[in-house]
Design a protein around this motif. Structure first.
Motif, PDB file in Angstrom:
ATOM      1  N   SER A   1      28.280 -91.485 -51.536  1.00 17.81           N
ATOM      2  CA  SER A   1      28.836 -90.714 -52.644  1.00 17.81           C
ATOM      3  C   SER A   1      27.838 -90.593 -53.793  1.00 17.81           C
TER       4      SER A   1
ATOM      5  N   TRP B   1      40.498 -90.043 -45.473  1.00 21.06           N
ATOM      6  CA  TRP B   1      39.415 -89.733 -46.416  1.00 21.06           C
ATOM      7  C   TRP B   1      39.775 -90.231 -47.805  1.00 21.06           C
TER       8      TRP B   1
ATOM      9  N   ASP C   1      32.717-100.513 -47.708  1.00 20.59           N
ATOM     10  CA  ASP C   1      32.655 -99.636 -48.877  1.00 20.59           C
ATOM     11  C   ASP C   1      31.217 -99.378 -49.321  1.00 20.59           C
TER      12      ASP C   1
ATOM     13  N   TYR D   1      33.174 -86.790 -54.938  1.00 14.07           N
ATOM     14  CA  TYR D   1      33.381 -85.797 -53.877  1.00 14.07           C
ATOM     15  C   TYR D   1      33.952 -84.505 -54.470  1.00 14.07           C
TER      16      TYR D   1
ATOM     17  N   SER E   1      34.381 -92.716 -55.809  1.00 16.66           N
ATOM     18  CA  SER E   1      33.737 -91.872 -54.799  1.00 16.66           C
ATOM     19  C   SER E   1      34.503 -90.576 -54.592  1.00 16.66           C
ATOM     20  N   TYR E   2      35.821 -90.647 -54.693  1.00 13.60           N
ATOM     21  CA  TYR E   2      36.624 -89.445 -54.498  1.00 13.60           C
ATOM     22  C   TYR E   2      36.350 -88.432 -55.608  1.00 13.60           C
TER      23      TYR E   2
ATOM     24  N   THR F   1      30.257 -96.050 -48.182  1.00 11.73           N
ATOM     25  CA  THR F   1      30.903 -94.998 -48.974  1.00 11.73           C
ATOM     26  C   THR F   1      30.181 -94.791 -50.296  1.00 11.73           C
TER      27      THR F   1
ATOM     28  N   LEU G   1      31.550 -91.836 -42.958  1.00 15.41           N
ATOM     29  CA  LEU G   1      32.921 -92.342 -43.034  1.00 15.41           C
ATOM     30  C   LEU G   1      33.703 -92.042 -41.747  1.00 15.41           C
TER      31      LEU G   1
ATOM     32  N   ARG H   1      39.685 -94.039 -48.103  1.00 15.58           N
ATOM     33  CA  ARG H   1      38.347 -94.637 -48.061  1.00 15.58           C
ATOM     34  C   ARG H   1      37.514 -94.300 -49.290  1.00 15.58           C
ATOM     35  N   CYS H   2      37.931 -93.276 -50.040  1.00 17.32           N
ATOM     36  CA  CYS H   2      37.131 -92.874 -51.198  1.00 17.32           C
ATOM     37  C   CYS H   2      37.791 -93.216 -52.530  1.00 17.32           C
ATOM     38  N   ARG H   3      39.087 -93.085 -52.624  1.00 18.58           N
ATOM     39  CA  ARG H   3      39.766 -93.295 -53.895  1.00 18.58           C
ATOM     40  C   ARG H   3      39.642 -94.759 -54.340  1.00 18.58           C
TER      41      ARG H   3
END
Lengths: 399, 170
Positions: free
Chosen positions: A389, A204, A382, A266, A262-263, A385, A130, A207-209
């Protein structure tokens, strides 16, 4: 999601087929994806596997139970110790034996250190994918310390082959507990450093949420396990649900997130590292004494010195080495909570020292199956990502 | 007009020597990492072992920008064409390191699916034993490769015959 101007929503372009992999830094090894893209939007993603297929399950049919241990290292090569434990637990179940308390605690310690090591690697590589390149240098600094510990314990940094049917290869080296404790004592502050760089970082987060969302129902239907399942709101952890190797003696929490993106994955893995540290500390504190191997000459070979001096022991060693452990006829399945999820070994025995068939239920393979659903309708960027993840290791996917 | 000692300010050498010196100190690796060795290769590239000390840290995932192919991991029959294609895409001069037992000879995977060494499809300059090799071993291979580059005569095509002048070996 799609912020196209209303006037052009009707416009459709022809879709394009885009090949990603098998040599691509974002696919964590050799995953190949055939992407159908409409502009920047992914219409469908078809994974093509087999680029790392080495035929381990077939190889297993020609190896004694003991000889197959090194091959388990090379499944999820990011956490070999935990694969070793999973495999010997399955064989022990087939033979109807149980490891000694000390061996069980050392195995727990191994599994949790391997979990920290595997999650550190995931953190570093996901951050690199990322664009947060700094993190991998922090993560590998810690991973090198762990590799040093593994080297102390097993003689090698990776591909440890440390467990044995009925026990372990050898006992903990002198002073190992204090070295592990020194690592675990300073680990939280090092993890906090990485956490501070990412968790509340705007880029971050964006890009993840909301990227790679999977619902609770879908996660179960796809057979997701491990952090990917727990990030979708299912509190399922084999260490709690079906305790093995004395896990019922340990206090720890199972981190669960509801969002399924993804968040959330993480966050779950970050918390798992803290919990793994907790378990490892308990294992060191309460480490029982006693032998590390089952005192049964049909299971554990005698010490080398005695093999060379006594006929009886030479025969015992010969039996185990040449014919393998005499397993009864039957089928067993045993699985553990590996860093990636449920890692299971399914053994069919026709009797004798070799399995008739050995099936490996690898968590990465099942987790990867949900990837296509997660990326549909998302942007091309994505895809990276989502793969990161899910944290697949291709050695385990292709086997 | 010019009052310095000319010998202090000008170095005379042969073009081939300068080219070889530049090549050996700026190897750009293309990490073709398939399995376990790729993880150890990451250790080589990162904090503790840090291959940038030897000028080879600019990992390029495009073969067109690299001159050192590092094959790390076992190569399956399905993967072999991809490996060959990547090798062919690399510009000359180029070198190949086979990292680990699998890339060197198939390692423990003596099976229907795995090539018994990457040298079945690409020419390998340096084999690194180990499963996986320690990072020091990989660094040693890079240093040995650098020595070989600096020793190379200009005639060897794979060492860049097009650039190095002919008279060098003579």
């Amino acid at each position: 999601m799609n912020t196209t101007h209303p006037a052009v929503t009707d416009l459709r372009t022809e879709t394009m087929t885009l090949n990603m992999g098998p040599s691509h830094p974002g696919t964590h090894g050799v995953l190949r994806l055939l992407l159908e893209v409409d502009g920047e939007t992914v219409v469908s993603a078809q994974p093509i596997l087999g680029y790392l297929h080495s035929g381990k399950e077939k190889i297993a049919e020609h190896r004694t139970y003991h000889q197959f241990i090194p091959y388990t290292d090379r499944l999820d090569y990011v956490a070999p110790l935990s694969n070793n434990v999973a495999y010997v637990l399955a064989v022990e179940k087939l033979l109807g034996i149980e490891a000694t308390p000390r061996a069980q605690y050392i195995r727990v310690l191994c599994c949790e250190l391997a979990r920290i090591s595997a999650h550190l690697l995931w953190l570093g590589t996901m951050a690199v994918d990322l664009g947060a390149v700094t993190i991998i240098f922090y993560a590998f600094r810690e991973r090198e310390k762990l590799n040093r510990l593994f080297e102390d314990l097993t003689g090698v940094r990776m591909n440890t082959s440390y467990t044995r049917v009925g026990g372990l290869a050898w006992d903990l080296p002198e002073g190992f507990e204090s070295r592990v404790r020194a690592f675990l004592d300073e680990f939280p502050s090092q993890l906090k450093e990485m956490d501070g760089l990412l968790t509340r970082n705007r880029i971050w987060y964006d890009r993840c949420r909301g990227v790679g969302v999977i619902s609770r129902e879908d996660a179960i239907a796809y057979g997701l396990t491990g952090p990917s399942l727990r990030a979708a709101g299912v509190a399922w952890d084999l260490r709690k649900a079906r305790p093995y190797s004395s896990y019922e003696h340990f206090e720890f929490d199972v981190p669960v997130e509801e969002a399924g993106d993804s968040y959330a994955r993480y966050l779950v893995r970050m918390e798992e590292m803290r919990q793994a540290r907790r378990i490892a500390l308990q294992a060191i504190e309460r480490m029982p004494g006693g032998p590390i191997s089952v005192p049964d000459p049909k299971i554990t070979p005698p010490p080398k010195r005695r093999i060379l001096c006594s006929m009886e022991e030479l025969i015992q060693d010969f039996e185990i080495v040449v014919f393998g452990h005499r397993a009864p006829k039957g089928e067993v399945y045993h699985s553990i909570e590996a860093p990636k999820g449920e890692l299971g070994f399914y053994i069919i025995s026709e009797g004798g020292g070799k399995p008739y068939r050995l099936k490996i239920r690898s968590p990465s393979f099942c987790n990867l199956s949900a990837m296509s659903k997660m990326v549909e309708g998302r942007l091309l960027s994505d895809v990276v990502t989502v793969i990161s993840s899910l944290d697949p290791v291709m050695g385990e996917v292709d086997r | 007009m010019f009052d310095g000692n000319l010998e202090d300010m000008i170095m005379t050498t042969r073009l081939g020597e300068v080219v070889k010196w530049a090549r050996k100190n700026s190897l750009w690796p293309m990490p073709f990492g398939t399995s376990c060795c790729a993880i150890e290769l990451m250790s080589v590239l990162t904090t503790k072992y840090d291959i940038s000390r030897f000028g080879a840290e600019v990992a390029r995932f495009s073969p067109r920008q690299a001159d050192l192919l590092m094959v790390a991991g076992w190569i399956t029959r399905k993967m072999a064409p991809a490996l060959r294609k990547i090798y062919d895409q690399m510009p000359e001069p180029k070198w190949v390191i086979a990292m680990g037992a699998c890339a060197s000879c198939g390692g423990p995977h003596n099976s229907y699916a795995v090539l018994q060494g990457a040298d079945e499809v690409v020419p390998v300059d340096m084999y690194v034993p180990g499963c996986p090799p320690r990072p020091e071993a990989v660094i040693d291979a890079v240093i040995k490769l650098q020595e070989r580059i600096s020793r190379a005569s200009g005639d060897e095509t794979r060492q860049g015959a097009a650039l190095a002048p002919r008279q060098e070996g003579a």
